[in-house]
Design an enzyme around this catalytic site. Structure first.
Site, PDB file in Angstrom:
ATOM      1  N   HIS A 115      -9.525   2.786  19.558  1.00  0.00           N
ATOM      2  CA  HIS A 115      -8.800   1.741  20.295  1.00  0.00           C
ATOM      3  C   HIS A 115      -9.479   1.365  21.604  1.00  0.00           C
ATOM      4  CE1 HIS A 115      -5.502   3.133  17.470  1.00  0.00           C
ATOM      5  NE2 HIS A 115      -5.792   1.902  17.133  1.00  0.00           N
ATOM      6  N   GLU A 158       0.753  -8.534  11.428  1.00  0.00           N
ATOM      7  CA  GLU A 158       0.556  -7.345  10.569  1.00  0.00           C
ATOM      8  C   GLU A 158       1.298  -7.626   9.262  1.00  0.00           C
ATOM      9  OE1 GLU A 158      -0.726  -3.946  10.340  1.00  0.00           O
ATOM     10  OE2 GLU A 158       0.325  -4.182   8.443  1.00  0.00           O
ATOM     11  N   PRO A 162      -4.654  -5.625   0.578  1.00  0.00           N
ATOM     12  CA  PRO A 162      -4.260  -6.696   1.498  1.00  0.00           C
ATOM     13  C   PRO A 162      -5.357  -7.068   2.485  1.00  0.00           C
ATOM     14  CG  PRO A 162      -3.148  -4.629   2.072  1.00  0.00           C
ATOM     15  CD  PRO A 162      -3.824  -4.410   0.754  1.00  0.00           C
ATOM     16  N   ASP A 168      -0.342   0.145  13.738  1.00  0.00           N
ATOM     17  CA  ASP A 168      -0.013   1.365  14.483  1.00  0.00           C
ATOM     18  C   ASP A 168       0.246   1.085  15.953  1.00  0.00           C
ATOM     19  OD1 ASP A 168      -2.837   1.706  15.882  1.00  0.00           O
ATOM     20  OD2 ASP A 168      -3.192   1.249  13.780  1.00  0.00           O
ATOM     21  N   GLN A 220       0.820  -1.212   0.000  1.00  0.00           N
ATOM     22  CA  GLN A 220       0.000   0.000   0.000  1.00  0.00           C
ATOM     23  C   GLN A 220       0.853   1.261   0.000  1.00  0.00           C
ATOM     24  OE1 GLN A 220      -2.198  -1.288   3.361  1.00  0.00           O
ATOM     25  NE2 GLN A 220      -0.344  -1.592   4.544  1.00  0.00           N
ATOM     26  N   ASP A 274      -8.211  -5.759  13.342  1.00  0.00           N
ATOM     27  CA  ASP A 274      -8.015  -4.306  13.199  1.00  0.00           C
ATOM     28  C   ASP A 274      -7.484  -4.068  11.795  1.00  0.00           C
ATOM     29  OD1 ASP A 274      -7.530  -1.647  13.531  1.00  0.00           O
ATOM     30  OD2 ASP A 274      -6.043  -1.871  15.106  1.00  0.00           O
ATOM     31  N   SER A 275      -8.361  -4.194  10.839  1.00  0.00           N
ATOM     32  CA  SER A 275      -7.933  -4.256   9.438  1.00  0.00           C
ATOM     33  C   SER A 275      -8.222  -2.959   8.698  1.00  0.00           C
ATOM     34  CB  SER A 275      -8.690  -5.379   8.739  1.00  0.00           C
ATOM     35  OG  SER A 275     -10.053  -5.039   8.654  1.00  0.00           O
ATOM     36  N   THR A 276      -7.642  -2.867   7.519  1.00  0.00           N
ATOM     37  CA  THR A 276      -8.027  -1.830   6.572  1.00  0.00           C
ATOM     38  C   THR A 276      -9.353  -2.249   5.938  1.00  0.00           C
ATOM     39  OG1 THR A 276      -6.478  -3.015   5.166  1.00  0.00           O
ATOM     40  CG2 THR A 276      -5.755  -0.908   5.958  1.00  0.00           C
TER      41      THR A 276
HETATM   42  N1  SAM Z   1      -7.815   1.892  12.485  1.00  0.00           N
HETATM   43  C1  SAM Z   1      -7.645   1.652  11.109  1.00  0.00           C
HETATM   44  C2  SAM Z   1      -8.866   1.759  10.241  1.00  0.00           C
HETATM   45  O1  SAM Z   1      -9.809   1.022  10.369  1.00  0.00           O
HETATM   46  O2  SAM Z   1      -8.841   2.612   9.360  1.00  0.00           O
HETATM   47  C3  SAM Z   1      -6.958   0.403  10.795  1.00  0.00           C
HETATM   48  C4  SAM Z   1      -5.686   0.320  11.515  1.00  0.00           C
HETATM   49  S1  SAM Z   1      -4.438  -0.657  10.985  1.00  0.00           S
HETATM   50  C5  SAM Z   1      -3.378   0.578  10.389  1.00  0.00           C
HETATM   51  C6  SAM Z   1      -4.868  -1.674   9.631  1.00  0.00           C
HETATM   52  C7  SAM Z   1      -3.688  -2.560   9.282  1.00  0.00           C
HETATM   53  O3  SAM Z   1      -4.141  -3.771   8.728  1.00  0.00           O
HETATM   54  C8  SAM Z   1      -2.717  -1.955   8.277  1.00  0.00           C
HETATM   55  O4  SAM Z   1      -1.512  -1.642   8.904  1.00  0.00           O
HETATM   56  C9  SAM Z   1      -2.567  -3.052   7.231  1.00  0.00           C
HETATM   57  O5  SAM Z   1      -1.235  -3.181   6.755  1.00  0.00           O
HETATM   58  C10 SAM Z   1      -3.048  -4.274   7.975  1.00  0.00           C
HETATM   59  N2  SAM Z   1      -3.505  -5.370   7.122  1.00  0.00           N
HETATM   60  C11 SAM Z   1      -4.264  -5.291   6.004  1.00  0.00           C
HETATM   61  N3  SAM Z   1      -4.461  -6.517   5.490  1.00  0.00           N
HETATM   62  C12 SAM Z   1      -3.838  -7.399   6.314  1.00  0.00           C
HETATM   63  C13 SAM Z   1      -3.689  -8.817   6.311  1.00  0.00           C
HETATM   64  N4  SAM Z   1      -4.228  -9.555   5.337  1.00  0.00           N
HETATM   65  N5  SAM Z   1      -2.990  -9.372   7.318  1.00  0.00           N
HETATM   66  C14 SAM Z   1      -2.441  -8.627   8.303  1.00  0.00           C
HETATM   67  N6  SAM Z   1      -2.538  -7.284   8.347  1.00  0.00           N
HETATM   68  C15 SAM Z   1      -3.227  -6.675   7.368  1.00  0.00           C
END
Ligand code: SAM
Length: 300
Positions: free
Chosen positions: A78, A122, A180, A102, A47, A173-175
């Protein structure tokens, strides 16, 4: 400053030339904007990562142009991803965080002395590295918490390989379900989550917003899948100033525990944790959904 001046400054004022603004589209004709100073930019294999500074929200970062965390309002997200589940099952000992690079979710989990193990997976080491540098408010936990075991990898694979009943709490806690994060919104993933949870286990997952069409569609799709796998599957909401429409949702799914009937408010209170958003009343109220959200979740 009188009201008129205030309005001139914060209302429909024009943007002075040379000002830099980060903008996120919520709909083709709706955009949220933050005046900003850029801090860092990196393209990882997964990303586009951008860190900025804004006077009101502090340091914030975006992934593929979507706001993830701001220093000012991260406490809400959180608090709400962690504390409701911990208040329903105070015996949670083994926690798995999926995503959450984060560190904010790990920070809140680490406040519970009864938690023995915090695994975290992560996918993007760059998010962790940049948060360590620019967002120590959330990321300091990576260097301070001995119970935390961090794996850089795909959460989908990690969960597929985990043993049956290995965890009491899963925090997804995903995107959003693109790039990904897509695999974290599939039925196969939710089945594995069910399998690796203990009998009193709980899964909390990021389940989008209900106001704008794209978010609503993703919420509906995710809920349908979780609901097909878990006997208890409910949504709860929270006010999130920097997410689309200012209101966002988590899913609460379990093998039997109910977020309201099984709430152990006294046990949670006795821990004496100070929280800025979460409390017992918020816990109960957050599960009350407006009718238009109930409609999104209603089976056809
Ligand atoms: N609070 C945030 C929101 O909902 O906008 C999300 C926080 S966190 C930064 C989301 C994290 O999920 C990212 O750092 C991303 O790299 C991770 N992520 C995405 N797909 C993933 C996967 N398949 N396995 C592990 N981590 C993943």
């Amino acid at each position: 400053m009188n009201q008129t001046d205030d309005h001139a400054q914060y209302g429909a004022s024009s943007i002075p030339a040379g000002d830099l603004w980060f903008g996120e589209y919520y709909a083709p004709d709706v955009r949220f904007a933050l005046q900003c100073q850029p801090l860092a930019r990196e393209s990882s294999p997964y990303q586009q990562i951008d860190f900025y500074q804004n006077a009101t929200f502090g340091t914030f970062f975006t992934l593929n142009g979507f706001v993830q965390v701001t220093a000012r309002d991260e406490f809400i997200y959180h608090d709400m991803i962690v504390h409701p589940a911990m208040a329903v099952n105070p015996d949670i000992r083994r926690v798995l965080i999926i995503g959450g690079g984060d560190g904010g979710t790990a920070r809140e989990v680490s406040r519970y002395p009864g938690v023995e193990k915090i695994d975290m997976v992560e996918i993007d080491e760059a998010v962790i590295r940049l948060c360590r540098r620019y967002l120590p408010q959330t990321a300091a936990v990576f260097d301070q918490e001995p119970r935390l075991h961090l794996t850089v990898g795909n959460g989908v694979d990690f969960v597929a390989q985990a043993a049956d009943g290995a965890y009491d709490l899963l925090l997804v806690d995903s995107t959003d379900p693109v790039g990904p994060g897509e695999g974290l919104f599939t039925t196969a993933f939710y089945r594995d989550c069910y399998r690796i949870l203990s009998d009193r286990g709980i899964m909390i997952n990021q389940q989008e917003g209900a106001f704008y069409p794209q978010d609503r569609w993703e919420m509906q799709r995710a809920h349908k899948k979780v609901d097909a796998v878990f006997p208890v599957s409910l949504l709860y909401g929270f006010n999130m100033p920097t997410y689309a429409s200012g209101y966002w949702y988590f899913g609460f799914a379990s093998k039997g525990l109910h977020p309201l009937d099984d709430l152990q408010a006294g046990a949670w209170r006795s821990l004496g944790l100070q929280t800025k958003y979460y409390n017992e009343d918020i816990h109960r109220a957050s599960f009350a959904l407006p009718n238009y959200v109930r409609d999104v979740l209603r089976p056809e």
